[in-house]
Design a protein around this motif. Structure first.
Motif, PDB file in Angstrom:
ATOM      1  N   THR A   8       0.833  -1.199   0.000  1.00 26.68           N
ATOM      2  CA  THR A   8       0.000   0.000   0.000  1.00 26.68           C
ATOM      3  C   THR A   8       0.870   1.253   0.000  1.00 26.68           C
ATOM      4  N   GLY A   9       1.938   1.246   0.790  1.00 23.00           N
ATOM      5  CA  GLY A   9       2.834   2.409   0.831  1.00 23.00           C
ATOM      6  C   GLY A   9       3.505   2.674  -0.499  1.00 23.00           C
ATOM      7  N   THR A  10       3.960   1.618  -1.157  1.00 25.62           N
ATOM      8  CA  THR A  10       4.599   1.816  -2.457  1.00 25.62           C
ATOM      9  C   THR A  10       3.577   2.208  -3.516  1.00 25.62           C
ATOM     10  N   ALA A  11       2.333   1.775  -3.380  1.00 20.58           N
ATOM     11  CA  ALA A  11       1.308   2.164  -4.353  1.00 20.58           C
ATOM     12  C   ALA A  11       1.067   3.670  -4.311  1.00 20.58           C
ATOM     13  N   TRP A  12       1.108   4.264  -3.106  1.00 18.39           N
ATOM     14  CA  TRP A  12       0.909   5.705  -3.018  1.00 18.39           C
ATOM     15  C   TRP A  12       2.095   6.470  -3.604  1.00 18.39           C
ATOM     16  N   CYS A  13       3.271   5.874  -3.600  1.00 17.68           N
ATOM     17  CA  CYS A  13       4.420   6.521  -4.240  1.00 17.68           C
ATOM     18  C   CYS A  13       4.239   6.561  -5.752  1.00 17.68           C
ATOM     19  N   LEU A  14       3.572   5.552  -6.286  1.00 20.90           N
ATOM     20  CA  LEU A  14       3.368   5.474  -7.736  1.00 20.90           C
ATOM     21  C   LEU A  14       2.077   6.135  -8.193  1.00 20.90           C
ATOM     22  N   CYS A  76      -9.460  10.621  -3.775  1.00 17.98           N
ATOM     23  CA  CYS A  76      -8.065  10.579  -3.328  1.00 17.98           C
ATOM     24  C   CYS A  76      -7.107  10.868  -4.475  1.00 17.98           C
ATOM     25  N   TYR A  77      -7.357  10.274  -5.629  1.00 14.37           N
ATOM     26  CA  TYR A  77      -6.477  10.515  -6.770  1.00 14.37           C
ATOM     27  C   TYR A  77      -6.609  11.951  -7.270  1.00 14.37           C
ATOM     28  N   SER A  78      -7.810  12.513  -7.181  1.00  8.05           N
ATOM     29  CA  SER A  78      -7.982  13.917  -7.575  1.00  8.05           C
ATOM     30  C   SER A  78      -7.207  14.841  -6.646  1.00  8.05           C
ATOM     31  N   ALA A  79      -7.113  14.467  -5.375  1.00 10.98           N
ATOM     32  CA  ALA A  79      -6.361  15.268  -4.413  1.00 10.98           C
ATOM     33  C   ALA A  79      -4.878  15.313  -4.764  1.00 10.98           C
ATOM     34  N   LEU A  80      -4.388  14.309  -5.502  1.00 17.89           N
ATOM     35  CA  LEU A  80      -2.973  14.287  -5.877  1.00 17.89           C
ATOM     36  C   LEU A  80      -2.598  15.451  -6.788  1.00 17.89           C
ATOM     37  N   ASN A  81      -3.588  16.065  -7.428  1.00 19.55           N
ATOM     38  CA  ASN A  81      -3.319  17.243  -8.265  1.00 19.55           C
ATOM     39  C   ASN A  81      -3.000  18.477  -7.429  1.00 19.55           C
ATOM     40  N   TYR A  82      -3.338  18.433  -6.138  1.00 20.77           N
ATOM     41  CA  TYR A  82      -3.201  19.620  -5.298  1.00 20.77           C
ATOM     42  C   TYR A  82      -2.244  19.456  -4.127  1.00 20.77           C
ATOM     43  N   ILE A  83      -2.124  18.240  -3.611  1.00 19.83           N
ATOM     44  CA  ILE A  83      -1.232  18.022  -2.474  1.00 19.83           C
ATOM     45  C   ILE A  83      -0.371  16.792  -2.714  1.00 19.83           C
ATOM     46  N   VAL A  88      -1.695  12.606   1.170  1.00 21.41           N
ATOM     47  CA  VAL A  88      -2.929  11.882   0.831  1.00 21.41           C
ATOM     48  C   VAL A  88      -2.929  10.513   1.489  1.00 21.41           C
ATOM     49  N   SER A  89      -1.803   9.817   1.449  1.00 23.14           N
ATOM     50  CA  SER A  89      -1.740   8.493   2.065  1.00 23.14           C
ATOM     51  C   SER A  89      -1.914   8.572   3.578  1.00 23.14           C
ATOM     52  N   LEU A  90      -1.421   9.644   4.202  1.00 21.58           N
ATOM     53  CA  LEU A  90      -1.620   9.806   5.647  1.00 21.58           C
ATOM     54  C   LEU A  90      -3.090  10.003   5.987  1.00 21.58           C
ATOM     55  N   VAL A  91      -3.773  10.799   5.185  1.00 20.85           N
ATOM     56  CA  VAL A  91      -5.194  11.031   5.431  1.00 20.85           C
ATOM     57  C   VAL A  91      -5.971   9.729   5.256  1.00 20.85           C
ATOM     58  N   PHE A 121      -1.166   2.879  16.202  1.00 21.07           N
ATOM     59  CA  PHE A 121      -0.028   2.957  15.289  1.00 21.07           C
ATOM     60  C   PHE A 121      -0.225   4.032  14.231  1.00 21.07           C
ATOM     61  N   CYS A 122      -1.466   4.243  13.825  1.00 22.26           N
ATOM     62  CA  CYS A 122      -1.750   5.332  12.882  1.00 22.26           C
ATOM     63  C   CYS A 122      -1.392   6.676  13.510  1.00 22.26           C
ATOM     64  N   LEU A 123      -1.795   6.881  14.747  1.00 24.43           N
ATOM     65  CA  LEU A 123      -1.493   8.149  15.434  1.00 24.43           C
ATOM     66  C   LEU A 123       0.009   8.314  15.660  1.00 24.43           C
ATOM     67  N   ILE A 124       0.704   7.217  15.953  1.00 24.98           N
ATOM     68  CA  ILE A 124       2.156   7.290  16.114  1.00 24.98           C
ATOM     69  C   ILE A 124       2.801   7.703  14.787  1.00 24.98           C
ATOM     70  N   GLY A 125       2.358   7.088  13.688  1.00 24.65           N
ATOM     71  CA  GLY A 125       2.891   7.432  12.374  1.00 24.65           C
ATOM     72  C   GLY A 125       2.622   8.881  12.020  1.00 24.65           C
ATOM     73  N   LEU A 126       1.419   9.348  12.298  1.00 27.79           N
ATOM     74  CA  LEU A 126       1.093  10.761  12.018  1.00 27.79           C
ATOM     75  C   LEU A 126       1.949  11.704  12.856  1.00 27.79           C
ATOM     76  N   SER A 127       2.155  11.346  14.129  1.00 28.31           N
ATOM     77  CA  SER A 127       2.965  12.224  14.981  1.00 28.31           C
ATOM     78  C   SER A 127       4.429  12.225  14.552  1.00 28.31           C
ATOM     79  N   ILE A 128       4.930  11.095  14.046  1.00 26.07           N
ATOM     80  CA  ILE A 128       6.316  11.063  13.557  1.00 26.07           C
ATOM     81  C   ILE A 128       6.462  11.973  12.336  1.00 26.07           C
ATOM     82  N   VAL A 129       5.484  11.923  11.448  1.00 21.88           N
ATOM     83  CA  VAL A 129       5.570  12.736  10.230  1.00 21.88           C
ATOM     84  C   VAL A 129       5.498  14.219  10.557  1.00 21.88           C
ATOM     85  N   PHE A 130       4.597  14.579  11.473  1.00 18.85           N
ATOM     86  CA  PHE A 130       4.433  15.994  11.763  1.00 18.85           C
ATOM     87  C   PHE A 130       5.261  16.439  12.946  1.00 18.85           C
TER      88      PHE A 130
END
Length: 130
Positions: A8-14, A76-83, A88-91, A121-130
């Motif tokens: 899933t993580g690599t899919a968002w990179c592509l 989600c894919y439309s959001a890739l045009n703006y952010i 997007v993957s975090l949201v 774990f989602c909240l931990i990941g979000l806090s690490i990113v921000f």
């Protein structure tokens, strides 16, 4: 579970390159079509019997597919045009939290320890990113 997270993580990179050359709707359509084709081929090879569903269940399955996967991925894919695709993957990954809460409130689902762990774990990941 680790394989699922990795894929899933690599899919968002592509994802940005998927919508760069074709329209968002077409990109979502062929991605979901290829996924369903792969599941169908797997079921055929394993000789899995087709499940029997009532008309009500088929209607619910189709509406679930359209709203949960179709529109969700299109937005989600439309959001890739703006952010950035990372944001997007975090949201999208943070959707586990309202899913657990709304499942409890509207459907009467129990909140499991696995669900709480996933949200943690989602909240931990979000806090690490921000």
């Amino acid at each position: 579970m680790g394989i699922c997270v990795f894929l899933t993580g690599t899919a968002w990179c592509l994802a940005p390159s998927q919508v760069q050359y074709v329209g968002v709707e077409f990109s979502v359509g062929y991605r979901l079509f290829l996924g369903s084709l792969a599941i169908g081929v797997y079921a055929f090879i394993k000789k899995e019997p087709l499940p029997k569903f009532s008309k009500v269940n088929i209607t619910l399955l189709i509406s679930n597919a359209v709203f949960l996967y179709g529109f969700n991925y299109i937005l989600c894919y439309s959001a890739l045009n703006y952010i950035s695709s990372g944001l997007v993957s975090l949201v999208v990954s943070a959707l586990i939290i309202p899913n657990i809460l709304f499942g409890y409130i509207f459907l009467g689902n129990n909140i499991s320890l696995k669900g709480i762990g996933g949200a943690f774990f989602c909240l931990i990941g979000l806090s690490i990113v921000f």
